[in-house]
Design an enzyme around this catalytic site. Structure first.
Site, PDB file in Angstrom:
ATOM      1  N   ALA A   1     -10.014   4.934   4.194  1.00 48.74           N
ATOM      2  CA  ALA A   1     -10.005   6.083   5.106  1.00 48.74           C
ATOM      3  C   ALA A   1     -11.325   6.844   5.155  1.00 48.74           C
ATOM      4  O   ALA A   1     -11.955   7.093   4.142  1.00 48.74           O
ATOM      5  CB  ALA A   1      -8.896   7.071   4.763  1.00 48.74           C
ATOM      6  N   GLY A   2     -11.678   7.181   6.377  1.00 47.27           N
ATOM      7  CA  GLY A   2     -12.813   8.073   6.605  1.00 47.27           C
ATOM      8  C   GLY A   2     -14.107   7.392   7.008  1.00 47.27           C
ATOM      9  O   GLY A   2     -15.019   8.045   7.497  1.00 47.27           O
TER      10      GLY A   2
ATOM     11  N   GLY B   1      -9.008   8.947   9.606  1.00 46.78           N
ATOM     12  CA  GLY B   1      -9.331   9.098  11.024  1.00 46.78           C
ATOM     13  C   GLY B   1     -10.455  10.078  11.318  1.00 46.78           C
ATOM     14  O   GLY B   1     -10.812  10.288  12.461  1.00 46.78           O
TER      15      GLY B   1
ATOM     16  N   ASN C   1      -9.909   0.911   9.443  1.00 43.42           N
ATOM     17  CA  ASN C   1      -9.063   0.722  10.628  1.00 43.42           C
ATOM     18  C   ASN C   1      -9.668   1.410  11.850  1.00 43.42           C
ATOM     19  O   ASN C   1     -10.232   0.756  12.717  1.00 43.42           O
ATOM     20  CB  ASN C   1      -7.638   1.211  10.354  1.00 43.42           C
ATOM     21  CG  ASN C   1      -6.700   0.959  11.541  1.00 43.42           C
ATOM     22  OD1 ASN C   1      -7.025   0.197  12.443  1.00 43.42           O
ATOM     23  ND2 ASN C   1      -5.554   1.582  11.538  1.00 43.42           N
ATOM     24  N   SER C   2      -9.602   2.754  11.867  1.00 42.08           N
ATOM     25  CA  SER C   2     -10.022   3.493  13.071  1.00 42.08           C
ATOM     26  C   SER C   2     -11.396   3.061  13.572  1.00 42.08           C
ATOM     27  O   SER C   2     -11.584   2.860  14.770  1.00 42.08           O
ATOM     28  CB  SER C   2     -10.075   4.993  12.785  1.00 42.08           C
ATOM     29  OG  SER C   2      -8.853   5.445  12.284  1.00 42.08           O
TER      30      SER C   2
ATOM     31  N   LYS D   1       0.877  -1.161   0.000  1.00 41.50           N
ATOM     32  CA  LYS D   1       0.000   0.000   0.000  1.00 41.50           C
ATOM     33  C   LYS D   1       0.918   1.216   0.000  1.00 41.50           C
ATOM     34  O   LYS D   1       1.618   1.473   0.985  1.00 41.50           O
ATOM     35  CB  LYS D   1      -0.893  -0.003   1.245  1.00 41.50           C
ATOM     36  CG  LYS D   1      -1.775   1.224   1.333  1.00 41.50           C
ATOM     37  CD  LYS D   1      -2.635   1.216   2.588  1.00 41.50           C
ATOM     38  CE  LYS D   1      -3.244   2.593   2.810  1.00 41.50           C
ATOM     39  NZ  LYS D   1      -3.891   2.730   4.104  1.00 41.50           N
TER      40      LYS D   1
END
Lengths: 370, 266
Positions: B195-196, B169, B217-218, B108
């Site tokens: 992301a997001g 995040g 992830n987050s 990545k």
């Protein structure tokens, strides 16, 4: 107050925010703000906001979790030398203190680094006193090169250097520079820095610029809590960070909250900051700087550190020795800069973090990014 | 109707280069409270691809090393990421080191010169992706939601593009939906939202739109119960994918006219 700040550069000047009153309305607005700035910080640090500490802490924890997850980055300071040419009124290293003076040889530095590595640490902050002929730039560069061979992340907290010198440190493997302004109040700065190169306020103020111009990846910012008005200093610190982020768009910036500790000279903080105010400051900074690492050292007690881990704070020092040669044991020690208040071992501290649902992260960088 | 009805119903693998996967949920490995929580979440999510930052590679036995324990999970593909790299040169070095240490051809490419907002640098990402693709990597670049950049990366030989749904995040969901739709119309390689994403329903929305997969992830790591949240994301990714394959009904604010307006033309 206006007189104190008159000589500051425009980008730092806090006067428009310190001449106002902040009541419940401003505090509520600051808590709701989409893009909090110096006015919001001032409101959150106003006396009336003391009642909102619990709300602030919840907000701070949520923001910290969103950006840093449930992790705490760890590092340890390594004191290379406590020789010092300056006369900071509050510091145990000041040249007028009756202090055992020591400068580690490179072989001793290697021993100290090995001891830290055995403790599991992978990020080290190298410290010295102010510049002396014996412990000058060349010595720092040699120590950085040595540390960079053993640690993925090496930072320094030493006397302000020139751009050329910072370039040299970057080339030697240094990724970060920590430099506290001590106080942003020029009058108080003058009062507590009695002699030596450190008397030069602007030279110190512009140090992060020089480090970043030289290609340094991170700068650590802060002021010494207890020297001057903490609200004024906080606003200046936030403005300083905002200025650096605009000017150096690649810069990584972290913010620390060093509070004056007992030291050998018996200096008493003229503007002491209590635990509740410091907690509020940390939360307020987290809300104003949601994606900035906030750092808390072992200057603080175990109780306070445990309480603030993850509540705003995302990075902490651990198992610190503030004396020269403090880790390897066999090295004859030089005196402390200040007394450490959290003397727990790495294992004890990490167990406590884990119990609180936080993962201690030792390695969060790689030498490949140098 | 949207969706790709002409695709085979039996085989709905996610194809990345020469590699095929059943799961369309990719996971990040940072930000967890501990490794046990991470393992449970990975297992609950059914994910087959996890990304690990090279900077979190330690030595086997280090308490915070993420690589070694993940390598021991059977059937899991490791995708090292170059988070921390500020330019193409650093990312290329990191990718090569990551391949050597993990044995995985996946990378990545993540280049964010600003370590605070972590937004990707399109110029450096393009340079690195092109070189790494030529070097045989399965290149998965993390990019701004820019449809032109996505096509340029496709031409450069990337196996997929991974545009951000919103800032990393931030939990702001699919703030870039309009740009993602253009990308989905034009890209021949899988578009994976990275992301997001804050909620499973946002993951479902991305899949309904036609995204090939999502990377989370987050939202999982920072939740109070990561395995349950991972499972919830997995369900929504699957549901969104099925809905896209079935084809969503056309959205319309207009009622059908009861009296035809054009009958006179008959």
């Amino acid at each position: 107050m206006r007189n104190i700040t008159k000589s500051l550069p425009e980008w730092l000047d806090p006067s428009q925010w310190i001449s106002r009153e902040y009541g419940s309305r401003e505090i509520a607005a600051a808590l709701e703000s989409e893009s909090p700035g110096p006015g919001d910080l001032a409101a959150l640090l106003a006396p009336d906001a003391a009642y909102s500490l619990e709300i602030l802490a919840h907000r701070a924890r949520a923001v910290t979790r969103r950006h840093f997850g449930r992790t705490i980055s760890l590092y340890a300071p390594l004191y290379l030398s406590n020789h010092c040419s300056s006369g900071c009124a509050y510091c145990g290293y000041a040249s007028d203190r009756d202090q055992a003076r020591r400068k580690l040889s490179l072989a001793e530095v290697r021993k100290e680094l090995s001891a830290l590595k055995r403790l599991g640490l992978r990020e080290v902050l190298l410290l010295t006193g102010d510049k002396t002929p014996d412990a000058g730039y060349e010595y720092v560069e040699e120590c950085v090169r040595l540390a960079a061979g053993m640690f993925p992340f090496v930072a320094v907290e030493v006397f302000p250097l020139t751009v050329e010198e910072y370039r040299g440190l970057v080339a030697a493997g240094c990724s970060g520079v920590t430099i506290y302004q001590e106080t942003y109040s020029p009058a108080d700065y003058k009062k507590y820095h009695r002699w030596g190169e450190k008397k030069n306020y602007m030279w110190r103020l512009e140090t992060p610029d020089r480090a970043l111009d030289a290609g340094m990846r991170w700068v650590g910012m802060g002021f010494l809590l207890g020297l001057s008005d903490p609200v004024v200093d906080s606003i200046c610190l936030l403005r300083h960070v905002e200025y650096l982020r605009r000017k150096h768009w690649r810069a990584g910036i972290s913010v620390s909250f060093p509070r004056l500790c007992a030291e050998k000279g018996g200096f008493k903080a003229p503007r002491p900051v209590d635990d509740k105010f410091l907690a509020r400051m940390i939360c307020a900074f987290r809300i104003c700087l949601p994606d900035t690492p906030l750092v808390l050292s072992t200057r603080e007690s175990a109780r306070f550190r445990d309480g603030m881990a993850g509540i705003g704070i995302s990075k902490m020092s651990v198992a610190s020795r503030t004396s020269v040669g403090g880790y390897a044991g066999k090295v004859r020690g030089g005196g402390e800069q200040f007394g450490v208040n959290d003397g727990r071992s790495v294992r004890e501290f990490c167990a406590r973090l884990k119990a609180a649902g936080l993962e201690p992260v030792f390695k969060n960088w790689d030498a490949v990014y140098r | 109707m949207s969706g790709r009805k002409n695709e085979s119903r039996k085989n709905d693998d996610l194809v990345l280069g020469k590699h095929r996967f059943v799961s369309r949920l990719l996971m990040g490995t940072g930000k967890f409270r501990d490794r046990a929580a991470m393992f449970k979440a990975i297992s609950a999510s059914g994910t087959q691809i996890v990304t690990v930052a090279l900077r979190r590679f330690g030595e086997d036995g280090d308490s915070d090393d993420l690589l070694s324990p993940l390598l021991r999970i059977k059937g899991l593909t490791i995708m090292p990421n170059t988070s921390g790299a500020a330019n193409a040169e650093e990312a290329i070095r990191a990718a090569r080191l990551g391949r050597e240490l993990s044995g995985s051809p996946f990378v990545k490419v993540e280049i964010h010169p600003n370590p605070h907002h972590l937004l990707p640098d399109p110029i450096e990402t393009y340079k690195a992706a092109k070189e790494l693709a030529a070097d045989g990597f399965v290149v998965m670049p993390y990019i701004p939601a820019d449809p032109v950049l996505a096509k340029r990366l496709e031409e450069a030989g990337c196996a997929s593009v991974m545009p951000l749904g919103s800032a990393i995040g931030s939990g702001r969901g699919l703030a870039t939906a309009d740009m993602l739709k253009i990308m989905l119309r034009e890209c021949a390689i899988p578009v994976i939202v990275d992301a997001g994403l804050r909620s499973p329903s946002e993951a479902a929305a991305a899949m309904e739109m036609g995204c090939a997969a999502v990377l989370v992830n987050s939202a999982i790591a920072a939740s109070d119960d990561p395995p349950v949240m991972a499972d919830a994301f997995a369900s929504c990714v699957k549901a969104g994918r099925q809905a896209w394959r079935a084809g969503l009904m056309i959205r319309s604010d207009n009622a059908s006219a009861t009296s035809p307006l054009t009958s006179f033309l008959a």
